[in-house]
Design a protein around this motif. Structure first.
Motif, PDB file in Angstrom:
ATOM      1  N   PRO A 111     -11.849 -72.175  54.992  1.00 38.42           N
ATOM      2  CA  PRO A 111     -12.247 -71.329  56.116  1.00 38.42           C
ATOM      3  C   PRO A 111     -11.256 -70.201  56.360  1.00 38.42           C
ATOM      4  CG  PRO A 111     -12.344 -73.630  56.740  1.00 38.42           C
ATOM      5  CD  PRO A 111     -11.737 -73.584  55.390  1.00 38.42           C
TER       6      PRO A 111
ATOM      7  N   ILE B  19     -10.230 -68.951  59.038  1.00 40.75           N
ATOM      8  CA  ILE B  19      -9.268 -69.158  60.098  1.00 40.75           C
ATOM      9  C   ILE B  19      -8.064 -69.946  59.594  1.00 40.75           C
ATOM     10  CG2 ILE B  19     -10.396 -71.226  61.014  1.00 40.75           C
ATOM     11  CD1 ILE B  19      -9.494 -70.198  63.796  1.00 40.75           C
TER      12      ILE B  19
ATOM     13  N   THR C 123      -6.838 -69.851  56.447  1.00 37.99           N
ATOM     14  CA  THR C 123      -6.036 -68.862  55.718  1.00 37.99           C
ATOM     15  C   THR C 123      -5.312 -67.964  56.700  1.00 37.99           C
ATOM     16  OG1 THR C 123      -7.794 -68.849  54.067  1.00 37.99           O
ATOM     17  CG2 THR C 123      -6.135 -67.130  53.896  1.00 37.99           C
TER      18      THR C 123
ATOM     19  N   ILE D  65     -13.077 -59.871  59.096  1.00 33.34           N
ATOM     20  CA  ILE D  65     -12.544 -59.831  60.457  1.00 33.34           C
ATOM     21  C   ILE D  65     -11.599 -60.986  60.763  1.00 33.34           C
ATOM     22  CG2 ILE D  65     -14.687 -60.899  61.331  1.00 33.34           C
ATOM     23  CD1 ILE D  65     -12.407 -58.605  63.358  1.00 33.34           C
ATOM     24  N   ILE D  66     -11.926 -62.187  60.302  1.00 37.74           N
ATOM     25  CA  ILE D  66     -11.174 -63.353  60.739  1.00 37.74           C
ATOM     26  C   ILE D  66      -9.727 -63.320  60.260  1.00 37.74           C
ATOM     27  CG2 ILE D  66     -11.030 -65.859  60.644  1.00 37.74           C
ATOM     28  CD1 ILE D  66     -13.989 -66.015  60.676  1.00 37.74           C
TER      29      ILE D  66
ATOM     30  N   THR E  47      -7.695 -60.406  61.881  1.00 33.64           N
ATOM     31  CA  THR E  47      -7.136 -60.496  63.229  1.00 33.64           C
ATOM     32  C   THR E  47      -5.806 -61.226  63.226  1.00 33.64           C
ATOM     33  OG1 THR E  47      -8.509 -62.435  63.601  1.00 33.64           O
ATOM     34  CG2 THR E  47      -9.232 -60.413  64.627  1.00 33.64           C
ATOM     35  N   PHE E  48      -5.600 -62.120  62.266  1.00 33.99           N
ATOM     36  CA  PHE E  48      -4.360 -62.877  62.245  1.00 33.99           C
ATOM     37  C   PHE E  48      -3.245 -62.218  61.448  1.00 33.99           C
ATOM     38  CE2 PHE E  48      -5.495 -66.557  64.556  1.00 33.99           C
ATOM     39  CZ  PHE E  48      -6.828 -66.796  64.319  1.00 33.99           C
TER      40      PHE E  48
END
Lengths: 268, 414, 289
Positions: free
Chosen positions: A112, A114, A116, A205-206, A209-210
């Motif tokens: 997923p 998130i 990563t 996007i995911i 953002t991080f």
């Protein structure tokens, strides 16, 4: 396999319904980009082209678009190199651990986003001092690599080793064979992989953002920030509609080149 | 032949290196973030709060700007015209100071703390439930109030409070304060509301259309409601909850979940939900009502009679920020009377600068928002960070610390 | 010619192992150091704690996070809910993709193929966020497109929630299922189908006994995408899920206050997907991904 006429018609109708399912939401996005209503209730109360005009003027969109393109180009460049190297290794050599590596390389896409994202964020902020443009490119290149790998590997497998062996038999060294035989046959796969990688990075996007540094706004981040804002939401629709229309070009290019040397590759 | 080949390899490698250099060094500031290895000062927090980080404040004087300032702020505090073309105080600042503003908004104080831990930010607008975590987490530096001319006019009861100062050292410039309101869509809710009851009552007529704030701090809102409806629990401070009180609050929230349509932490999502009517009633901010009305929505808001949670915000400066001059310029600018007035009116909160009251476009603004009215704030419980040492002073029991609020909240939301 | 070629058979030709090493060094270094390294660091963090007050990570080893995770029923429910969503989405994608791809590969005229493939690929380029948002506006209770459509029939739309999430995710990942299945169907040799007919099987039998087993690896390849992409998604749940949350949301929410706990939760989808990948490796699907 012969199908009855009735079955064929049924399949055709199903295909139409599936096509409608896929394109109705896109159509709604397009219609909403012309809607006067800002909170996007349906049906739209009026039509206007002001959002399209505003989108062109909007500085936020333009700089986000530029950032996204640069990040995607950098990530794709790295991904092309690494993906090519590793697919050559997997396709043309047998070695201990090959199975594990081919599993490992799929992970950046299979796991997923998130996971990563927070893993990379944790390492970047704890050990490398913080997030920057480079951390973002590194993150994107990691999963873009997989897409390139898949495409090139599939092509290399379909090509089989016989063409390269023939080239060797005729006296060409390793690099020459690669340059004159392997690479030209792989070109369309590399192009397809590159385009897919670019698209993947562009829309991501995911993980972004991080791993994006302060002040770095890619297009998806800009969209995420403005999705619900009454004055910006219609512009978001304009951006999406424009992206779809513009994407017809790379898709057409990939298709054209894809079908060209299919025949050359199928030397069975 | 070999030389030719080597040359080709060299060219390819050189261009590859150039590409990497270009991609690596491109736009975006290199961050100055502090590492998030556990702070030496942080202990298990059984007694009084641990020792505050020393760290000297900037001696000044405030010189030329560094060219940019990275700001972490609540939405609505830093407006540059993109939300509403008439609402813009950032452009003037950028012109005057030469500091380009890079803004990131966050939806909850937890996000703010997390982002600060990641580094790269120069200024943050922190609510009372974030300030102390930032101070003791060694993420912000003391502020030299002599360098901030606007500070002199800040309301005295906002200066040197428990949440923005330690041992007489100021850690920020007060921004404004407000209460969390109950808001409703007037098409769906025809009689004005003045109580939280319809958001908690299992037989609420708005079941399935209620919203709540998506953060562990919302447990305090449940506690505030319990203060009025279950006084036997003895809750005096909604941020000081012992096990029994905490469990009661969680039980209330679990019951409330059936009524909820969506939880919100993105204020624009809440605005859209209220406007469209998919949310009929729930907890909200004044700025959401302002935005929805500006967009033609039919909404109204009020402070509930049981009391409410609220916030008192402080502008803080990150420790070791490279853009120190721009940071001080911003902090002074945003606290100056005319800008403070603009922000307060746009966001819908009481301003922190007493002189701002003369400059608001609505002359009754400060009265409406109770800027100097201490009675009003008596039942507004500013966001605070719960600790094991009970904030209401009880020593016979241990209170639930914020980390457990977080765990309980995440279990509720899962 | 033999002498010149002998001297030109250089170093690299005689050392295939080194050639392999040269190919592998850069990507492996990247994958192992950057990717696996950060995953390992995250996994390690799952055993740490947070300071009660500042929320910063405290490096004291403990199993508390995993204990909480495995003893709180709310998290089980989240895991099951997420897996059920992922499975449902995969099945729905399959149900739509197989007949559609079959039409594209075997029924429609060959000249239509490039156009149809382009039509399948185009939605991939519309931003993920905007597509989800389009579904939010479609699913909006009472004023969305679906509600508007169903009102004359006296029905309510599904609104935001579990069903909304499933529909949206199916919509988003459908191209990822169509493409491998389509590719598999086009690669199906006509000779096999002819042979089957020659042996007396009618279409249904051929489909069951020949086509399905042969496209099975492609189907599994597509399912890897739909399953794993759904398993880790949290943005869709935020936008169209109402109060329903998935495992990704748990990670994203706890990440801000309690990184070690979020890391512990994050290990769950990783383990699930790893198990899934190991299981499907045998089917040869990984070649078709």
């Amino acid at each position: 396999m012969t199908l009855s006429r009735g079955t064929k018609i049924l399949l055709g109708i199903f295909a139409l319904i599936a096509g409608a399912f896929v394109y109705v939401p896109l159509g709604i996005i397009l219609i909403n980009s012309f809607s006067t209503n800002k909170s996007l209730t349906w049906p739209p109360t009026g039509f206007t082209t002001e959002w399209w005009a505003k989108a062109v003027d909007n500085e936020g969109v333009r700089s986000a678009l530029l950032t996204s393109v640069i990040v995607a180009l950098c990530a794709t460049a790295i991904a092309l190199v690494l993906g090519l190297l590793i697919s050559l290794a997997i396709a043309r050599y047998r070695f201990f651990g090959r199975e594990s590596i081919s599993l490992l390389i799929v992970l950046p896409i299979a796991l997923p986003g998130i996971v990563t994202g927070i893993a990379l964020n944790n390492v970047f902020t704890s050990y490398l001092g913080g997030l920057t443009f480079l951390t973002l490119v590194v993150a994107h290149a990691t999963f873009c690599m997989v897409v390139v790998y898949n495409n090139v590997l599939a092509r290399l497998r379909r090509m089989g080793g016989s063409v390269e062996e023939a080239s060797s038999d005729l006296g060409a060294g390793g690099w020459t064979t690669f340059r004159l035989v392997t690479f030209p046959l792989m070109k369309s796969a590399i192009l397809a992989g590159g385009i897919l990688a670019f698209g993947l990075s562009f829309d991501e996007i995911i993980v972004t953002t991080f791993t994006a540094g302060p002040g770095i706004t890619t297009l998806p981040i800009w969209i995420y920030q403005n999705l619900f804002r009454p004055n910006q939401a219609p512009i978001v629709n304009v951006v999406a509609a424009a992206l779809v229309l513009v994407s017809i070009i790379p898709i057409y290019v990939a298709q054209k080149f894809g079908s060209d040397d299919e025949r050359a590759g199928g030397v069975i | 032949m070999r030389a030719q080949r080597l040359l080709k390899v060299a060219t390819v490698s050189a261009s590859a290196i150039l590409l990497v250099a270009a991609c690596g060094g491109s736009s975006g500031s290199s961050s100055s973030g502090s590492a998030s290895t556990g702070s030496a000062a942080a202990s298990a927090g059984t007694d009084a709060a641990p020792a505050a980080p020393g760290g000297a404040a900037y001696a000044g004087p405030v010189g030329a700007g560094e060219g940019q300032v990275n700001i972490l702020a609540w939405p609505g505090y830093v407006e540059n015209g993109s939300t509403d073309p008439k609402v813009d105080w950032v452009t003037q600042f950028e012109k005057d100071s030469g500091c380009k503003v890079n803004l990131k908004t966050f939806g909850t104080s937890d996000e703010a703390v997390k982002l600060m831990q990641g580094g790269g930010w120069d200024v943050v607008s922190a609510s009372g439930d974030a300030t102390l975590r930032l101070i003791y987490g060694d993420l912000v530096q003391p502020v030299n109030t002599d360098l901030v001319p606007s500070y002199a006019d800040i309301f005295p009861d906002l200066k040197m409070q428990k949440f923005n100062s330690v041992n007489g050292v100021a850690y920020g410039i007060p921004h404004g304060r407000g209460a969390n309101l109950i808001m409703w869509n007037t098409d769906k809710v025809t009689t004005p509301l003045d109580s939280w009851a319809v958001t908690f009552d299992p037989n609420s007529p708005y079941k399935g259309a209620v919203t709540a704030y998506d953060s562990p701090i919302f447990i305090a809102d449940a506690a505030v409601y319990l203060m009025a409806t279950q006084p036997e629990l003895g809750i005096k401070d909604p941020y000081a909850l012992d096990k029994t009180q905490f469990d009661a609050a969680m039980a209330l929230l679990t019951q409330q979940k059936d009524l909820i349509s969506e939880y919100w932490s993105d204020y624009t999502k809440a605005t859209q939900a209220f406007e469209s009517g998919s949310t009929a009633v729930g907890t909200s901010w004044q700025v959401i009502e302002n935005l929805a009305e500006a967009d033609g929505g039919h909404v109204a808001a009020a402070k509930a009679k049981e009391g409410a949670t609220g916030w008192s915000d402080t502008w803080m400066i990150a420790k070791d920020t490279p853009n120190i001059n721009c940071a001080y310029k911003w902090v002074d600018y945003i606290a100056s009377p005319s800008v403070n007035a603009q922000v307060a009116e746009w966001f819908g909160e009481a301003p922190s600068n007493a002189k701002a009251c003369d400059l608001t476009s609505d002359k009754n603004f400060c009265t409406t928002y109770h800027a100097g009215d201490t009675e009003y704030w008596k039942d507004v419980y500013y966001w605070n960070t719960p600790t094991t040492a009970c904030l209401d002073g009880r020593t016979d029991v241990q209170c639930i610390p914020y980390s457990e609020w977080g765990t309980a909240w995440s279990a509720l939301r899962s | 010619m033999t002498t010149t070629t002998a001297t030109h058979r250089g170093f690299w030709y005689r050392h295939p192992g080194l050639r392999l090493g040269g190919l592998l060094t850069a990507p492996m270094a990247w994958l192992v150091v950057v990717y696996l390294g950060s995953l390992a660091a995250l996994f390690l963090t799952a055993f740490y704690q947070v300071d009660d007050f500042t929320g910063q990570v405290v490096r004291s080893f403990s199993l508390k996070n995993f204990q909480t995770l495995f003893t709180t029923s709310a998290y089980y429910q989240s895991v099951f809910r997420t897996i059920s969503i992922a499975l449902l989405v995969t099945i729905l994608c399959l149900v739509i993709a197989v007949p559609l791809s079959f039409f594209m590969a075997r029924v429609a005229p060959r000249s239509w193929r490039p156009v149809m493939v382009a039509l399948v690929l185009t939605p991939l380029w519309a931003s993920y966020l905007v597509k989800v948002y389009a579904w939010r506006s479609m699913l909006q209770p009472e004023s969305g497109v679906i509600a508007w459509f169903l009102k004359p029939l006296g029905l309510d739309g599904p609104g935001y929630g579990y069903i909304g999430i499933v529909i949206t995710l199916t919509y988003l990942w459908l191209p990822y299922m169509i493409l491998p299945v389509y590719a598999g169907l086009t690669r199906l040799p006509d000779s096999m189908l002819d042979a089957s007919a020659d042996l007396g099987a009618h279409s249904g039998r051929t489909f069951r006994s020949i086509v399905i087993p042969m496209i099975f690896p492609s189907v599994v390849a597509g399912s890897i995408f739909t399953f794993s992409l759904s398993l880790g998604d949290y943005i869709t749940a935020q936008i169209v899920g109402g109060k329903v949350t998935m495992l990704g949301n748990v990670v994203q929410q706890t990440y801000v206050t309690n990184l070690p706990f979020a890391a512990a939760v994050a290990t769950l989808p990783v383990v699930i997907i790893l198990l899934y990948l190991l299981a499907v490796r045998k089917t040869g699907a990984l070649e078709n991904v």
